[in-house]
Write a protein that holds these residues in place. Structure first.
Motif, PDB file in Angstrom:
ATOM      1  N   UNK A 352      50.790  38.419  39.022  1.00  0.00           N
ATOM      2  CA  UNK A 352      51.103  38.865  37.667  1.00  0.00           C
ATOM      3  C   UNK A 352      50.720  40.325  37.420  1.00  0.00           C
ATOM      4  N   UNK A 353      50.046  40.929  38.373  1.00  0.00           N
ATOM      5  CA  UNK A 353      49.811  42.386  38.366  1.00  0.00           C
ATOM      6  C   UNK A 353      49.922  42.822  39.820  1.00  0.00           C
ATOM      7  N   UNK A 354      50.690  43.880  40.077  1.00  0.00           N
ATOM      8  CA  UNK A 354      50.761  44.391  41.443  1.00  0.00           C
ATOM      9  C   UNK A 354      51.220  45.840  41.412  1.00  0.00           C
ATOM     10  N   UNK A 355      50.300  46.712  41.687  1.00  0.00           N
ATOM     11  CA  UNK A 355      50.634  48.133  41.754  1.00  0.00           C
ATOM     12  C   UNK A 355      49.720  48.794  42.785  1.00  0.00           C
ATOM     13  N   UNK A 356      50.191  48.895  44.025  1.00  0.00           N
ATOM     14  CA  UNK A 356      49.339  49.464  45.082  1.00  0.00           C
ATOM     15  C   UNK A 356      48.852  50.875  44.753  1.00  0.00           C
ATOM     16  N   UNK A 359      45.781  50.338  42.911  1.00  0.00           N
ATOM     17  CA  UNK A 359      44.902  49.304  43.460  1.00  0.00           C
ATOM     18  C   UNK A 359      44.790  48.134  42.487  1.00  0.00           C
ATOM     19  N   UNK A 360      45.888  47.795  41.855  1.00  0.00           N
ATOM     20  CA  UNK A 360      45.862  46.765  40.813  1.00  0.00           C
ATOM     21  C   UNK A 360      46.555  45.497  41.294  1.00  0.00           C
ATOM     22  N   UNK A 361      45.892  44.383  41.057  1.00  0.00           N
ATOM     23  CA  UNK A 361      46.487  43.098  41.419  1.00  0.00           C
ATOM     24  C   UNK A 361      45.860  41.993  40.570  1.00  0.00           C
ATOM     25  N   UNK A 392      39.983  44.386  46.914  1.00  0.00           N
ATOM     26  CA  UNK A 392      41.189  45.213  46.838  1.00  0.00           C
ATOM     27  C   UNK A 392      42.369  44.325  47.215  1.00  0.00           C
ATOM     28  N   UNK A 393      43.556  44.893  47.275  1.00  0.00           N
ATOM     29  CA  UNK A 393      44.737  44.071  47.559  1.00  0.00           C
ATOM     30  C   UNK A 393      44.610  43.434  48.945  1.00  0.00           C
ATOM     31  N   UNK A 419      42.182  42.011  38.942  1.00  0.00           N
ATOM     32  CA  UNK A 419      41.561  43.311  39.262  1.00  0.00           C
ATOM     33  C   UNK A 419      42.623  44.355  38.921  1.00  0.00           C
ATOM     34  N   UNK A 420      42.637  44.766  37.677  1.00  0.00           N
ATOM     35  CA  UNK A 420      43.709  45.638  37.191  1.00  0.00           C
ATOM     36  C   UNK A 420      43.575  47.094  37.595  1.00  0.00           C
ATOM     37  N   UNK A 421      42.700  47.381  38.537  1.00  0.00           N
ATOM     38  CA  UNK A 421      42.511  48.754  38.993  1.00  0.00           C
ATOM     39  C   UNK A 421      41.443  48.763  40.078  1.00  0.00           C
ATOM     40  N   UNK A 422      41.091  49.938  40.565  1.00  0.00           N
ATOM     41  CA  UNK A 422      40.141  50.012  41.679  1.00  0.00           C
ATOM     42  C   UNK A 422      38.763  49.468  41.317  1.00  0.00           C
ATOM     43  N   UNK A 423      38.206  48.683  42.237  1.00  0.00           N
ATOM     44  CA  UNK A 423      36.803  48.265  42.162  1.00  0.00           C
ATOM     45  C   UNK A 423      36.058  49.038  43.252  1.00  0.00           C
ATOM     46  N   UNK A 424      34.771  49.217  43.116  1.00  0.00           N
ATOM     47  CA  UNK A 424      34.032  49.929  44.168  1.00  0.00           C
ATOM     48  C   UNK A 424      34.167  49.197  45.502  1.00  0.00           C
ATOM     49  N   UNK A 425      34.219  49.966  46.567  1.00  0.00           N
ATOM     50  CA  UNK A 425      34.397  49.365  47.892  1.00  0.00           C
ATOM     51  C   UNK A 425      33.112  49.365  48.716  1.00  0.00           C
TER      52      UNK A 425
END
Lengths: 625, 91
Positions: A352-356, A359-361, A392-393, A419-425
């Motif tokens: 339901x969210x996907x934008x590489x 970094x959103x999914x 991440x994705x 995870x609608x955007x980048x999380x720390x890695x």
């Protein structure tokens, strides 16, 4: 001339001009009412035409008539408000003029009294040093203090009249504020803009949709509306062919647009996944061709050529992995249960969210109503889970698996993992609050974009860094019925406790963390991510027990036994006490409270025993509020 | 089987179209007047949001009425070409 101590210009403005604006609105209302009547005449003329198109056209024109009426009412409301404003302003103008006149008189009188108190010689000698609101010292008037008294009285009288004038200014400011609020509350405006949620730049799109002119609406203009409720309204007004066209032409916009039904987002994101997989495959093929072409390495030193080969092979491997990951989503088998308890199986993750690029999914586990393409009305709990650091994705399988586990362990429940955007890695990255700050408002928007079935509860959970995201989202106005921090890094940077949450501060909050968690356990007393959800001072967060790896067997290893690092995540393992507590929070049933340590003092020191390891341990179960 | 009464239908559709054309008229009242006479920045801002919206509503509805009128014209064209699409109930 302006008088000292008088504030503002309460009489500013032209009531004639304001009434002119009201008249213009009245004219608009009259014309729209006439046009509504024309539409009704058109409907009447169609009554005798018996054909399918006539029925459709008649309904369309009748709808138009109703809209003209609503438009007329809006214009009438504006006219009424502006006329009221002009009337009230007339009164204020009169009062302001009177107050100003009185103030002028009183001000002038100060100088009359001053003249009487200061003879010409004194005025010449000391007058320059005496401000308008000052007198000479009393000891100069010991012989006849009346002069001084009358002088001071005149000054005091002016202060009173100045205050009266300033009170009129305050009335004007209050009037302006009330009128502005009334204008923005005009029903027509509030309905079309969802109480101002739609930015001015998108008003024309919102109006077109409201008026039924949907042909010119694009995915981009839909996104410009920026208000999930309005976006949903417009989307629902489109016919199926329009929606399909928009999904196919702009899948990246529709697949990530809050307000679009989850079924349609899933359709759009399937296209996005296919496109991204094809792109990765194409990239890999191009890289392979380059690798296999001897000319690529012509003229290179052997060592440089080897480095270049290695680089190309790494890039090929990365592109292959990406393509495989995206295809994996498309091939993934998902299961869900309908309201009769019947299992269904389908191919393709519900993304339901996907934008590489961002970094959103996000994925969804649960049924989808075939008509609304959304969460079915019979669902009772809607859970949103925010995972933590390293998500991440590429690593989505872990968090998504947790969402699936929660779904499988519950009934009448739908689960999002988001995870609608980048999380720390990395752990060092996770010390920064910037990720949680960026994600928090997106989480609020995502939740607002979900149509929750009537009466269903919304449960928001955050694991590790995700806990800080949830906390900051709560601070930003997240709406939820229950909140759970799972091994939470904190309640969010700058958050002191539940009192900071405008919409969830009075809702049940829970937390859990293994006793030996060193991933976030060590930062619980640092200010990095705000108040700890397991320490004193939260304002009401209830700590739950993590217990045993097998919830039904008190002799099974406890969660702590999985290790200081692994226990950070093993508390989400199905079957464990902690997982059962998660399910209890999600379903609103019952949960086990944290068992405090038993501390015993002996002559040689102190022995601390975990509550669950004490011989007298008994689970303390409480109902979820 | 009923026979379409095309004369009546054409006349009806002409009326429909004419009424919709009345509703589709877009006149100068749609323009927004200057607001400087209000004398309050707060009210000017609110009026500046609401008034254009009402004007645009009137404009959008006029456009929608024109589109409906075009549909009526299209329907009349179709009727002229074929009497099979339409039937008039017997009186």
């Amino acid at each position: 001339m302006s008088l000292p101590g008088l504030n503002g210009e309460p009489a500013k403005g032209d009531t004639g001009a304001i009434r002119g604006l009201a008249t213009q609105s009245t004219t608009r209302a009259t014309l729209m009412t006439a046009r509504a009547a024309s539409c009704r005449s058109a409907v009447s003329a169609l009554v005798d035409v018996t054909a399918d198109f006539a029925i459709e056209l008649s309904a369309r024109i009748a709808g138009l008539a109703a809209r003209f009426d609503e438009g007329a009412q809006g214009a009438t409301d504006v006219a009424t408000i502006m006329n009221d404003y002009a009337d009230a302003l007339d009164v204020i103008k009169t009062d302001a003029a009177a107050a100003l006149s009185q103030a002028q008189t009183d001000y002038d009188f100060i100088f009359t009294r001053r003249e009487q108190a200061l003879n010409a010689a004194s005025e010449f000698v000391v007058g320059w040093g005496v401000a308008w609101d000052q007198t000479l010292p009393g000891w100069l008037y010991l012989d006849n203090p009346d002069y001084l008294t009358r002088w001071q009285n005149a000054i005091d009288a002016y202060f009173v009249s100045a205050a009266a004038f300033n009170a009129v200014t305050t009335r004007r400011e209050d009037l302006d504020t009330r009128i502005a609020a009334r204008l923005r509350a005009v029903s027509l405006f509030a309905v079309i803009t969802d109480n101002g949620g739609v930015p001015g730049s998108a008003h024309v799109t919102a109006i077109s949709a409201w008026a039924g002119s949907l042909d010119g609406i694009t995915a981009e203009s839909l996104a410009d509306l920026a208000d999930p409720e309005v976006i949903r309204r417009v989307w629902d007004a489109l016919d199926e062919s329009q929606r399909t066209r928009m999904i196919e032409e702009s899948p990246m916009t529709i697949g990530n647009l809050d307000g679009i039904p989850i079924g349609d987002r899933t359709r759009a994101n399937a296209i996005n996944l296919e496109n991204e997989a094809s792109k990765a495959e194409s990239d890999a093929a191009a890289l392979r061709a380059k690798l296999n072409n001897p000319a690529t390495f012509d003229g290179m030193h052997e060592r440089v050529a080897a480095q270049e080969r290695k680089r190309l092979m790494d890039e090929i491997a990365a592109a292959d992995a990406l393509a495989e990951k995206y295809r994996g989503f498309l091939e993934q088998e998902i299961t869900w249960v309908d309201e009769h308890g019947v299992f269904h199986s389908e191919k393709g993750a519900r993304v339901v969210v996907f934008d590489p690029s961002q970094e959103a999914i996000a994925t969804y586990h649960g049924p989808i109503d075939p008509v609304t393409r959304d969460i079915p009305q019979w669902i009772e709990n809607v859970a949103i889970h925010v995972p933590g650091t390293t998500t991440n994705i590429g690593s989505w399988g872990g968090p998504d698996g947790f969402g699936k586990n929660v779904y499988n362990a519950t009934s009448n429940t739908a689960v999002f993992v988001w995870a609608g955007g980048p999380l720390p890695q990395t752990i060092p990255d996770a010390t920064s609050a910037s990720y949680s700050q960026d994600l928090s408002t997106k989480l609020v928007a995502f939740r607002e974009g979900i149509v929750i079935p009537p009466g269903a509860d919304v449960i928001v959970m955050g694991h590790s860094y995700g806990g800080a995201v949830v906390g900051l989202a709560e601070q930003a106005g997240l709406r939820a019925d229950r909140v759970l921090y799972i091994a939470g890094a904190g309640m969010g940077d700058g958050v002191d406790g539940l009192g900071d949450f405008p919409n969830t501060g009075d809702k049940p909050h829970y937390s859990m963390m293994s006793r030996n968690d060193i991933v976030v356990g060590l930062i619980q007393d640092l200010p990095m991510h705000g108040q700890s959800p397991i320490r004193e001072g939260t304002g009401g967060v209830i700590r739950l027990e993590t217990g045993f790896t097998d919830a039904d067997d008190f002799d099974s290893p406890d969660i702590e036994s999985t290790g200081q690092i692994d226990s950070h995540s093993s508390l989400m393992q199905p079957g464990s006490t902690s997982f059962e507590n998660i399910i209890g929070v999600v379903q609103g049933t019952e949960v086990e409270l944290f068992s405090e340590s038993i501390i015993e003092s002996y002559g040689y020191g102190v022995i601390v025993t975990d509550g669950i390891d004490d011989s007298g341990y008994q689970p303390i179960m409480v109902e979820v509020k | 089987m009923t026979t379409p009464d095309l004369k009546v239908t054409d006349a009806d559709l002409d009326t429909v179209r004419a009424r919709l054309d009345d509703a589709a008229v877009s006149t100068l009242e749609l323009a927004c007047m200057a607001t400087f006479g209000i004398g309050s920045a707060v009210v000017e801002a609110a009026y500046g949001e609401v008034d254009p919206l009402v004007a645009n509503v009137a404009r959008a509805l006029a456009t929608a009425a024109a589109a409906a009128s075009a549909s009526a014209v299209n329907a009349a064209d179709v009727l002229e070409k074929s009497d099979k699409n339409l039937a008039k109930e017997p009186v």
